[in-house]
Design an enzyme around this catalytic site. Structure first.
Site, PDB file in Angstrom:
ATOM      1  N   HIS A   1     -29.119  18.892 -13.041  1.00 56.48           N
ATOM      2  CA  HIS A   1     -30.276  18.605 -13.876  1.00 56.48           C
ATOM      3  C   HIS A   1     -29.409  18.512 -15.105  1.00 56.48           C
ATOM      4  O   HIS A   1     -29.995  18.526 -16.794  1.00 56.48           O
ATOM      5  CB  HIS A   1     -30.770  19.463 -14.058  1.00 56.48           C
ATOM      6  CG  HIS A   1     -30.638  20.899 -13.857  1.00 56.48           C
ATOM      7  ND1 HIS A   1     -30.182  22.255 -12.994  1.00 56.48           N
ATOM      8  CD2 HIS A   1     -30.855  22.038 -15.735  1.00 56.48           C
ATOM      9  CE1 HIS A   1     -29.880  23.124 -13.899  1.00 56.48           C
ATOM     10  NE2 HIS A   1     -30.126  23.153 -15.293  1.00 56.48           N
TER      11      HIS A   1
ATOM     12  N   ASP B   1     -28.428  20.912  -6.709  1.00 56.65           N
ATOM     13  CA  ASP B   1     -28.843  20.640  -8.094  1.00 56.65           C
ATOM     14  C   ASP B   1     -27.257  20.557  -8.510  1.00 56.65           C
ATOM     15  O   ASP B   1     -26.849  21.502  -9.227  1.00 56.65           O
ATOM     16  CB  ASP B   1     -29.418  21.602  -8.150  1.00 56.65           C
ATOM     17  CG  ASP B   1     -29.617  21.514 -10.026  1.00 56.65           C
ATOM     18  OD1 ASP B   1     -29.311  20.432 -10.551  1.00 56.65           O
ATOM     19  OD2 ASP B   1     -29.846  22.568 -10.535  1.00 56.65           O
TER      20      ASP B   1
ATOM     21  N   GLY C   1     -28.357  26.379 -21.835  1.00 55.12           N
ATOM     22  CA  GLY C   1     -26.651  26.497 -22.146  1.00 55.12           C
ATOM     23  C   GLY C   1     -26.102  26.573 -21.709  1.00 55.12           C
ATOM     24  O   GLY C   1     -24.602  25.759 -21.207  1.00 55.12           O
ATOM     25  N   ASN C   2     -26.220  27.686 -19.964  1.00 52.77           N
ATOM     26  CA  ASN C   2     -26.173  28.178 -19.071  1.00 52.77           C
ATOM     27  C   ASN C   2     -25.337  26.842 -18.104  1.00 52.77           C
ATOM     28  O   ASN C   2     -24.561  27.777 -17.135  1.00 52.77           O
ATOM     29  CB  ASN C   2     -26.057  29.724 -18.801  1.00 52.77           C
ATOM     30  CG  ASN C   2     -25.244  30.760 -19.808  1.00 52.77           C
ATOM     31  OD1 ASN C   2     -25.803  31.019 -20.946  1.00 52.77           O
ATOM     32  ND2 ASN C   2     -23.609  30.726 -19.787  1.00 52.77           N
ATOM     33  N   SER C   3     -26.422  26.745 -17.423  1.00 52.72           N
ATOM     34  CA  SER C   3     -26.363  25.728 -16.454  1.00 52.72           C
ATOM     35  C   SER C   3     -25.302  24.755 -16.486  1.00 52.72           C
ATOM     36  O   SER C   3     -24.910  24.301 -17.550  1.00 52.72           O
ATOM     37  CB  SER C   3     -27.805  24.521 -16.737  1.00 52.72           C
ATOM     38  OG  SER C   3     -28.899  25.621 -16.786  1.00 52.72           O
TER      39      SER C   3
ATOM     40  N   LEU D   1     -30.096  19.526  12.266  1.00 57.97           N
ATOM     41  CA  LEU D   1     -30.259  20.455  13.495  1.00 57.97           C
ATOM     42  C   LEU D   1     -31.312  20.173  14.179  1.00 57.97           C
ATOM     43  O   LEU D   1     -31.103  19.928  14.987  1.00 57.97           O
ATOM     44  CB  LEU D   1     -30.358  22.136  13.060  1.00 57.97           C
ATOM     45  CG  LEU D   1     -30.506  23.173  14.033  1.00 57.97           C
ATOM     46  CD1 LEU D   1     -28.639  22.886  15.002  1.00 57.97           C
ATOM     47  CD2 LEU D   1     -30.585  24.063  13.457  1.00 57.97           C
TER      48      LEU D   1
END
Length: 518
Positions: free
Chosen positions: A140, A170, A245-247, A302
């Site tokens: 993202h 993600d 912003g840490n993403s 599976l």
């Protein structure tokens, strides 16, 4: 003589004071002792550092922070302005008889409407994982971007190329051109323990590189934030402060090893409010390797559907789910890996390759580490007996037509059958599905009665049981049943709730009746 008496009084007073303090302290120990020894032994549930001579040291984060921060990058993206249209055909102006060719309505009737979406800029974080410039971040962070720029901790900037993205986890891999770059070493997320100290590093709120610390508060956490059809969620939950912003930034242990990629926060405001979530590095490693080598993730399936985690104990009991931790198989794909390994509906999977499985998130995490063709052992119980079988994962989930049909009837509950020709003729209908007996399911929760003949669902005609299965196979939420009671002319309608609480998950963790798998 007076001096001797005075000294004697002082000595007696001092001795009395010392004895009083000593006696009081011993009394207080018996009242408030935090760890009580019985016959010289400590309770077995106490940690090992009680009762031994090893001092409890204060954790120092400086070494981990100084070794990891040079490999954490600031990612800035730009998405160009673009035009979108509703693609509607040109409409006749109903007022043309009055205004002729003039259009006082600003082109409202002149055809497709075009809207301009302005340029967008965003930022996030990433972690260098090789000395030649490969960077892992969140999907993202870079999704849809026309331009990706990377700034290192030493302020050097680079243009980046997107190598591959995977919405299901993600995760994304981008690359800059460089040599001898600092990079993070992979740790092992399986070794991460509850209560363990970890550091979250990134560029939150447009600040320079920032380090926060917290502990691991949960593992294999699924929060439903990933809306991809094949979503894989098995987060490491921490209380390290993470903000926008840490993403894409790393979660590292006190040895400076990469144990996760920070991906989400749980917050009613959009900013940090107590918990943050990181993708385990063991999922990251497999995903990154696939994206670099193939450009897409190679998923092994599976081929099972299963009862989801969010059902109550009573609901699980009514479905025959055994007590304990595991995954209850509600169906198997007719051409999937599980059925070829001998796994059947009703089996209770407890281990994958010897690793205990207690939730759908843990199942997803284990399966996400393997690719099509990989063999793994599956341990399950059937009829109270534990079995282990070998399964070769496939590159698709398999065909779930039979599973869908079984799931539909399980959701509804009861005995249903296509009405016979004579009953249909007597009641003037072309066909239908009759409720012979009500069981535990959605039908029982409505006002419908036994004997009712369903002739349509949401306006679609139902003539046979196969029609009913086909219509309801992908139905969720509320649907409307219409039909008759034999011998009565009136048509009755009943709302029916097919919410996910009565549904089934698949081996991808979704509730789409097993069409996909992980």
């Amino acid at each position: 003589m007076k001096l001797k008496n005075l000294l004697l009084v002082v000595l007696i007073s001092a001795a009395t004071a010392v004895l009083s303090v000593w006696g009081y302290s011993k009394y207080m120990e018996t009242q408030y002792s935090g760890v009580q020894e019985i016959n010289g032994k400590l309770p077995v549930n106490y940690a090992g550092f009680f009762g031994n001579n090893t001092p409890v040291s204060t954790v120092d984060f400086t070494a981990a922070a100084s070794s990891a921060t040079p490999a954490v990058v600031h990612i800035k993206t730009r998405t160009k302005a673009r035009q979108v249209t509703n693609n509607l055909p040109q409409q006749r102006n109903p007022f043309s008889d009055f205004f002729g060719d003039d259009d006082p309505f600003g082109g409202f009737f002149s055809g497709p409407r075009v809207q301009t979406i302005p340029e967008q800029r965003a930022s996030g974080s990433g972690a260098l994982i090789s000395d030649d410039g490969y960077i892992v971040t969140n999907n993202h962070v870079v999704e849809g971007a026309d331009e990706v720029n990377v700034t290192l901790a030493n302020k050097k900037s680079y243009k980046a190329t997107v190598i591959g993205t995977d919405p299901s986890t993600d995760l994304a891999v981008i690359k800059i051109d460089g040599k001898a770059l600092p990079y993070l070493v992979y740790g092992n997320s399986d070794d991460v323990k509850l209560g363990q100290w970890v550091l979250a590093i990134g560029y939150p709120l447009t600040l320079d590189v920032t380090v926060t610390a917290g502990i691991v508060s949960a593992k294999a956490r699924s929060i439903g934030i990933n809306k991809s059809k094949s979503a894989v969620e098995s987060f490491i939950q921490t209380d390290a402060a993470v903000n926008p912003g840490n993403s894409g930034g790393p979660l590292v242990n006190t040895a400076g090893e990469l144990v996760g990629i920070n991906s989400a926060i749980a917050s009613p405001t959009g900013s940090y409010a107590g918990y943050s979530y990181a993708i385990p590095v063991n999922i990251v490693r497999k995903t990154v390797n696939d994206l670099i080598k193939y450009g897409a993730v190679q998923r092994g399936y599976l081929g099972i559907s299963y009862v989801p985690d969010n059902l109550t104990d009573m609901q699980k009991k009514s479905m025959g789910v055994p007590e304990g931790n595991g995954i209850y198989v509600s169906g198997v794909a007719e051409d999937g890996a599980a059925i070829q390994g001998g796994i059947k509906k009703g089996d209770f999977i407890t281990k994958i390759n010897g690793v205990a499985i207690g939730s759908s998130a843990e199942l997803q995490e284990q399966l996400s580490r393997y690719k099509p063709g990989d063999k793994l052992s599956v341990t399950y119980t059937r009829g109270g007996t534990e079995n282990t079988t070998s399964v070769t994962l496939k590159n698709k989930a398999g065909t779930y037509a039979q599973v869908q049909a079984a799931s539909v009837l399980d959701k509804l509950g009861g005995d249903l059958a296509t009405v016979d020709a004579s009953t249909a003729k007597r009641n003037g209908i072309d066909g239908g599905v009759q409720i012979k007996k009500l069981g535990n399911g959605a039908l029982k929760n409505s006002r419908i009665q036994e004997g009712f003949i369903i002739t349509s669902i949401n306006g679609q005609p139902v003539k046979t049981l196969d029609d009913l299965k086909s219509i309801l196979a992908n139905a969720t939420g509320n649907v409307k049943l219409e039909g008759i009671y034999p011998g009565y002319e009136e048509t009755y309608g009943y709302p029916l709730n097919l919410s996910d609480d009565n549904g089934y998950g698949d081996d991808n963790g979704g509730n789409d009746n097993g069409d996909d798998g992980q």
